[in-house]
Motif scaffolding. Sequence first.
Motif, short mmCIF file in Angstrom:
data_model
loop_
_atom_site.label_atom_id
_atom_site.label_comp_id
_atom_site.label_asym_id
_atom_site.label_seq_id
_atom_site.Cartn_x
_atom_site.Cartn_y
_atom_site.Cartn_z
N VAL A 15 0.85 -1.19 0.00
CA VAL A 15 0.00 0.00 0.00
C VAL A 15 0.88 1.24 0.00
N ASP A 16 0.27 2.38 -0.34
CA ASP A 16 1.00 3.64 -0.29
C ASP A 16 1.39 3.97 1.14
N GLN A 53 2.23 9.58 0.71
CA GLN A 53 2.66 9.19 -0.62
C GLN A 53 1.49 9.31 -1.58
N PRO A 54 1.67 9.55 -2.84
CA PRO A 54 2.95 9.70 -3.52
C PRO A 54 3.51 11.11 -3.35
N GLY A 55 4.76 11.17 -3.01
CA GLY A 55 5.47 12.44 -2.87
C GLY A 55 6.26 12.73 -4.12
N CYS A 56 6.87 13.90 -4.16
CA CYS A 56 7.65 14.32 -5.33
C CYS A 56 8.82 13.38 -5.60
N LEU A 57 9.53 13.01 -4.52
CA LEU A 57 10.70 12.15 -4.70
C LEU A 57 10.29 10.77 -5.21
N SER A 58 9.22 10.21 -4.67
CA SER A 58 8.81 8.88 -5.12
C SER A 58 8.31 8.92 -6.56
N ILE A 59 7.69 10.01 -6.98
CA ILE A 59 7.25 10.14 -8.37
C ILE A 59 8.46 10.18 -9.30
N HIS A 100 -0.04 -12.79 -8.78
CA HIS A 100 0.85 -12.18 -9.77
C HIS A 100 0.25 -10.88 -10.31
N PHE A 101 -1.07 -10.88 -10.54
CA PHE A 101 -1.72 -9.66 -11.01
C PHE A 101 -1.61 -8.54 -9.97
N LYS A 102 -1.71 -8.89 -8.67
CA LYS A 102 -1.57 -7.88 -7.62
C LYS A 102 -0.16 -7.30 -7.57
N MET A 103 0.82 -8.03 -8.07
CA MET A 103 2.21 -7.56 -8.03
C MET A 103 2.58 -6.69 -9.23
N ILE A 104 1.69 -6.58 -10.21
CA ILE A 104 2.02 -5.81 -11.42
C ILE A 104 2.19 -4.32 -11.10
N LEU A 105 1.20 -3.71 -10.48
CA LEU A 105 1.27 -2.27 -10.22
C LEU A 105 2.43 -1.90 -9.29
N PRO A 106 2.64 -2.62 -8.17
CA PRO A 106 3.80 -2.27 -7.34
C PRO A 106 5.15 -2.51 -8.03
N SER A 107 5.20 -3.42 -8.99
CA SER A 107 6.47 -3.64 -9.68
C SER A 107 6.75 -2.54 -10.70
N VAL A 108 5.73 -1.79 -11.10
CA VAL A 108 5.94 -0.65 -12.00
C VAL A 108 6.22 0.61 -11.18
N PHE A 109 5.52 0.78 -10.06
CA PHE A 109 5.66 1.95 -9.20
C PHE A 109 6.02 1.52 -7.78
N PRO A 110 7.25 1.07 -7.52
CA PRO A 110 7.57 0.53 -6.20
C PRO A 110 7.87 1.59 -5.14
N PHE A 111 8.30 2.77 -5.54
CA PHE A 111 8.69 3.79 -4.56
C PHE A 111 7.45 4.36 -3.88
N GLY A 112 7.53 4.51 -2.58
CA GLY A 112 6.41 5.03 -1.81
C GLY A 112 5.47 3.96 -1.31
N LYS A 113 5.78 2.68 -1.57
CA LYS A 113 4.93 1.57 -1.13
C LYS A 113 5.53 0.94 0.13
N GLN A 114 4.64 0.35 0.94
CA GLN A 114 5.09 -0.42 2.09
C GLN A 114 4.20 -1.65 2.23
N ILE A 115 4.75 -2.69 2.85
CA ILE A 115 4.02 -3.94 3.03
C ILE A 115 3.17 -3.83 4.28
N ARG A 116 1.90 -4.21 4.14
CA ARG A 116 1.01 -4.25 5.30
C ARG A 116 0.38 -5.61 5.38
#
Length: 122
Positions: free
Chosen positions: A57-58, A62-68, A106-122
Amino acid sequence: MKVLGNICWLILGGLLVALIYYIVGLLLCITIIGIPFGVQLLKLGTYALWPFGHQLVDGPGQPGCLSIVMNLIWILTGWWEIAAIHLLCGLIFCLTIIGIPFGLQHFKMILPSVFPFGKQIR
């Protein structure tokens, strides 16, 4: 049920996916420039190791300028290929009824693998 799903996930290729994330992440952490990218791969590897019962999750604020900016650099340097691999694996798993839960992971991992910065595991 989460434990059984994670054990089956590990046996059916999740361990290999996580191992690849960890190896490439550690290799990137060798260079100073690659450390932020290596840390993101290590985070994705941890998520790929135990996906059932967890979410990426974000983070707060997030999303902040640096993570973008870092996500843009991530995409431009070719890491979007990870998402293509997850898409292909998800489609292959969804061909069978038993593989559908693993394909959905695997489908759930698609979006975080494209935009990993600013995400954390919950």
